[in-house]
Write a protein that holds these residues in place. Structure first.
Motif, mmCIF file in Angstrom:
data_model
loop_
_atom_site.group_PDB
_atom_site.id
_atom_site.type_symbol
_atom_site.label_atom_id
_atom_site.label_comp_id
_atom_site.label_asym_id
_atom_site.label_seq_id
_atom_site.Cartn_x
_atom_site.Cartn_y
_atom_site.Cartn_z
ATOM 1 N N SER A 510 0.828 -1.209 0.000
ATOM 2 C CA SER A 510 0.000 0.000 0.000
ATOM 3 C C SER A 510 0.860 1.255 0.000
ATOM 4 N N LEU A 511 0.224 2.370 -0.342
ATOM 5 C CA LEU A 511 0.948 3.638 -0.382
ATOM 6 C C LEU A 511 1.166 4.217 1.011
ATOM 7 N N TYR A 537 12.085 -1.535 1.617
ATOM 8 C CA TYR A 537 10.921 -2.119 0.943
ATOM 9 C C TYR A 537 9.928 -1.034 0.528
ATOM 10 N N ASN A 538 9.846 0.043 1.296
ATOM 11 C CA ASN A 538 8.836 1.090 1.081
ATOM 12 C C ASN A 538 9.478 2.458 0.844
ATOM 13 N N PRO A 539 10.309 2.632 -0.155
ATOM 14 C CA PRO A 539 11.038 3.892 -0.297
ATOM 15 C C PRO A 539 10.161 5.100 -0.636
ATOM 16 N N ASN A 540 9.066 4.903 -1.394
ATOM 17 C CA ASN A 540 8.223 6.035 -1.809
ATOM 18 C C ASN A 540 6.871 6.061 -1.096
ATOM 19 N N LYS A 541 6.774 5.307 -0.041
ATOM 20 C CA LYS A 541 5.509 5.214 0.669
ATOM 21 C C LYS A 541 5.565 6.076 1.933
ATOM 22 N N ILE A 542 4.375 6.368 2.458
ATOM 23 C CA ILE A 542 4.278 7.040 3.759
ATOM 24 C C ILE A 542 4.212 5.971 4.833
#
Length: 577
Positions: A510-511, A537-542
């Motif tokens: 998810s974002l 794993y989540n570089p562009n996520k909040i």
């Protein structure tokens, strides 16, 4: 005066409950109509047998051999058809009951699942199960057959009364002697039955709730040596339940005894009148036989109609209890199309979260949990909310998930193009959530992971297991990903369960990922590895977290403190203590 008002209010409430019931049972109107036709036909056959028996007996007494065979054939034929119709009626009732039970249960379950979180969370899960099973069963099995049975019994009663009136008006009046008593006592019977029905169901819900809760927490009970206390407490609850049940049974037995005695008195009075008329030579033996059959039919039909009042009360009581959990506003996913479109457009770039002057207070609370929160979080940022327990951090995550709505202000998701989407149940598809209390379903590790992404491959599953530092554990387990998770996950440690919950959240890709004290059961070394992996794993996520652990804050870009008044203040890392 007060009693009259209470009775009027009670009848008004029951009318509302039955009106609500009709929204469910009207879909079965054609089957119910068929049920009624068959029931009326069976009653017509029974009345026909009584009349035909009169002529049969008279033919026997008067040695009318020419008509005897005809009357025998008529009586036997009517008896056969009566039993065939009764069998058909029973079969239709069974078919409709099983079908309606599943459909109503599915619909009520959907209402519970789709109800607003704050509304439905007020009910204990054991109480909800009791309503979903016991009350729904009463509704589905009772309400569908109630109207056809009422109509059939009324036809049986009126038909028998019409025949008796035709042959002897005095006999008809004698058969109705119990009517005044039943009419006068109806207020007391209805209110008392409703009171007992409601109390019995509430006590049954209490038994289920206590059982469910104690079984789920059996480890705590044993750990604190509370086994005897809980057994004693359960015994006491059962005693209270038995007391209420016995009180209801006593009332039911006395009510049945009184009605039975009245019925016997009416039957013997009718019998005596028939014998007297026969002695006078005013009626024949055949007419006497018919009177005996019809007086019994009148009494039983009238008694059956009277006994339907408790059934109506019981059904209405169950309907009222179900209405309590279906009357809440349902989540509607109104922004579904817009949410899916923005989600697709933002997969590579992410979305921003904006909170504008947000305040929130739980229903019935005097003071807000959160006050005037304004914050903007950009894609790629990791934000930590800190502060004392019970000061609104978890509530803030519920607001972002759309589980509760702001009392004031607005929370929005903003796409790269600047398009805004107000947070609601439609925007949960943007979020992954790791709760403070780990919730894993019964089933295998694989099944728990696949709940959020049913088409995930083994490669994807193992990748998220590596991310949360569980890959080695999976390799060691004989069944690997297909290892069962027991109820409450008691065959794994809390740390392992927390990491499985994080893996499940990451698999959804998810974002926005929300983590509520998600690493509280991990040691510092494992926590460091897991959080490092999550950032990769989540570089562009909040990533929004709540925590009491200072070790987590070094991974956060921003730190927000919530104070005891529910107000926020952004602080620098070097000021955190």
């Amino acid at each position: 005066m007060k009693k009259s008002k209470y009775y009027r209010d009670l009848l008004k409430k029951m009318a509302e409950e039955w009106k609500w019931l009709f929204t469910y049972i009207k879909r079965y109107r054609y089957i119910m109509l068929l049920y009624m036709v068959i029931g009326v036909s069976a009653s017509f056959m029974a009345l026909g047998i009584s009349v035909a028996s009169k002529y049969l007996v008279d033919a026997v007494v008067q040695h009318q051999s020419d008509n005897l065979v005809t009357y025998v054939v008529i009586v036997i034929s009517l008896a056969i058809f009566q039993h065939l119709f009764q069998a058909a009626s029973s079969w239709i009732s069974a078919l409709v009951s099983s079908k309606s039970s599943n459909e109503v249960r599915q619909e009520i379950y959907s209402h519970i699942i789709l109800a607003g979180w704050e509304d439905i969370s007020r009910f204990h899960s054991g109480d909800l199960l009791n309503r979903l099973e016991s009350d729904v069963s009463t509704i589905s099995s009772g309400a569908i057959s109630f109207i056809p049975t009422l109509f059939t019994r009324a036809f049986q009663f009126l038909g028998a009364l019409a025949i008796v009136l035709y042959f002897d008006k005095t006999m008809a009046l004698l058969a109705l002697m119990s009517a005044p008593f039943l009419f006068i006592s109806s207020r007391f019977l209805v209110s008392t039955i409703r009171k007992y029905n409601k109390k019995t169901r509430e006590m049954n819900g209490e038994v289920l709730s206590f059982t469910e809760e104690s079984v789920q927490n059996i480890q705590i009970i044993k750990a604190f040596d509370l086994t005897k206390d809980y057994i004693d407490k359960f015994t006491q609850i059962l005693k209270e339940y038995r007391k209420v049940k016995l009180s209801f049974d006593k009332f039911s037995i006395l009510m049945t005894l009184v009605l039975s005695l009245i019925g016997v008195a009416v039957s013997y009075t009718c019998y005596g009148w028939g014998v007297y008329r026969l002695w006078q030579g005013a009626i024949s033996f055949g007419t006497m036989t018919m009177f005996l059959q019809l007086s019994g039919s009148l009494t039983s039909a009238f008694g059956a109609l009277a006994s339907m009042a408790p059934t109506a009360v019981s059904i209405a009581t169950s309907a009222g209890r179900v209405m309590e959990v279906t009357g809440f506003e349902k989540e509607n996913d109104n922004d579904r199309e817009k949410a899916i479109r923005i989600l697709c457009e933002s997969q590579d770039t992410g979305v921003s979260v904006e909170m504008n002057d947000v305040s929130f207070a739980y229903k019935g609370a005097d003071n807000p949990v959160l006050r005037n929160i304004s914050l903007a979080v950009s894609p790629g940022q990791t934000v930590a909310f800190i502060g004392p327990s019970g000061e609104g951090k978890t509530t803030l995550l519920k607001l972002i998930l759309g589980l509760v709505k702001p009392t004031q202000g607005e929370i929005s998701l903003v796409s790269p193009s600047g398009e805004k989407l107000t947070l609601s149940d439609s925007t949960r598809r943007f979020c992954s959530y790791v709760p403070q209390t780990v919730n894993m379903f019964s089933g295998t590790i694989r099944e728990n992971l696949l709940t959020v992404k049913s088409n995930a491959t083994d490669t994807e599953l193992l990748e998220v297991m590596k991310t949360v530092d569980l890959f080695d554990l999976i390799q060691e387990l004989p069944l690997g990903l297909d290892t069962p998770i027991n109820e409450n996950g008691n065959n794994f440690s809390q740390g392992q369960l927390q990491r499985m919950a994080i893996a499940r959240a990451l698999l959804r890709n998810s974002l926005i990922i929300l983590m509520d004290e998600a690493t509280s059961a991990l040691d510092i070394e494992t926590e460091n590895r897991v959080l490092n992996n999550i950032m990769v794993y989540n570089p562009n996520k909040i990533c929004i977290i709540t925590t009491h652990r200072e070790s987590m804050l070094k991974y956060c870009d921003r730190i927000i403190k919530i104070n005891s008044k529910g107000e926020m203040a952004e602080i620098k890392k070097d000021l955190v203590k």
